[in-house]
Enzyme design. Sequence first.
Site, PDB file in Angstrom:
ATOM      1  N   HIS A  58       3.878  73.254 -18.343  1.00  0.00           N
ATOM      2  CA  HIS A  58       4.828  72.964 -18.744  1.00  0.00           C
ATOM      3  C   HIS A  58       6.386  72.574 -18.218  1.00  0.00           C
ATOM      4  O   HIS A  58       6.838  73.280 -17.599  1.00  0.00           O
ATOM      5  CB  HIS A  58       5.525  72.748 -20.601  1.00  0.00           C
ATOM      6  CG  HIS A  58       4.652  72.411 -21.630  1.00  0.00           C
ATOM      7  ND1 HIS A  58       5.374  72.843 -22.226  1.00  0.00           N
ATOM      8  CD2 HIS A  58       2.943  72.307 -21.101  1.00  0.00           C
ATOM      9  CE1 HIS A  58       3.633  72.486 -23.189  1.00  0.00           C
ATOM     10  NE2 HIS A  58       2.104  72.650 -21.987  1.00  0.00           N
ATOM     11  N   GLU A  60       9.221  71.749 -18.328  1.00  0.00           N
ATOM     12  CA  GLU A  60      10.955  72.876 -19.000  1.00  0.00           C
ATOM     13  C   GLU A  60      10.311  74.169 -18.504  1.00  0.00           C
ATOM     14  O   GLU A  60      11.376  74.804 -18.199  1.00  0.00           O
ATOM     15  CB  GLU A  60      10.961  72.726 -20.402  1.00  0.00           C
ATOM     16  CG  GLU A  60      11.712  70.890 -20.372  1.00  0.00           C
ATOM     17  CD  GLU A  60       9.786  70.322 -21.297  1.00  0.00           C
ATOM     18  OE1 GLU A  60      10.105  69.377 -21.591  1.00  0.00           O
ATOM     19  OE2 GLU A  60       8.595  70.843 -20.903  1.00  0.00           O
ATOM     20  N   CYS A  88       8.965  72.096 -26.210  1.00  0.00           N
ATOM     21  CA  CYS A  88       8.027  72.584 -27.860  1.00  0.00           C
ATOM     22  C   CYS A  88       8.610  74.686 -27.558  1.00  0.00           C
ATOM     23  O   CYS A  88       9.379  75.003 -27.040  1.00  0.00           O
ATOM     24  CB  CYS A  88       6.571  73.211 -27.035  1.00  0.00           C
ATOM     25  SG  CYS A  88       5.949  74.121 -25.548  1.00  0.00           S
ATOM     26  N   CYS A  91       8.224  75.869 -24.817  1.00  0.00           N
ATOM     27  CA  CYS A  91       9.692  75.853 -23.625  1.00  0.00           C
ATOM     28  C   CYS A  91      10.803  76.679 -23.840  1.00  0.00           C
ATOM     29  O   CYS A  91      12.055  76.545 -23.503  1.00  0.00           O
ATOM     30  CB  CYS A  91       9.359  73.733 -23.304  1.00  0.00           C
ATOM     31  SG  CYS A  91       7.791  74.361 -22.057  1.00  0.00           S
TER      32      CYS A  91
END
Length: 159
Positions: A58, A60, A88, A91
């Site tokens: 991801h 992030e 999420c 992250c």
Amino acid sequence: MPTIPDHETLLRKAFDVARRARDAGQHPFGAILAGSDGRVLLEQGNHSHHEGRDLTAHAERILASRASRAHPPSFLAECTLYTSAEPCAMCAGAIYWAGIGRVVFGQTERALKAQTGAHEENPTLDLPCRIVFEAGQRPTEVIGPLLEEEAAALQEGFW
């Protein structure tokens, strides 16, 4: 005294990163890291389809790892991570451990889940990042959702 960053302008820069990720065949998420003066230090799109298939890649999480390698926690505590969608739980944990002091996001996890449905590549965790950060021992400020309709438009037609 440092200037106050323009959150909407910087968040739209994260949206631009998400668009570039989508154009490159990645999931449409993007993040930037800005210093206390609002200067962009790092940017990162999703990379889940590069070098094999890594659904933990991801934007992030990767950005938090890069930031952690490049800067000490004392510096990152004054920085802001801008992201197209609410981080999420994975992250948020990475952001916390890197020591980034503030997160500004566009679309909420709940809205993302409602928009994308039960897609196998995006089994969204409906767990607000604020809950993850509140479980920690150091503060992480959260601002969002901001520009949520613009953020949701990044996902349209992808899933």
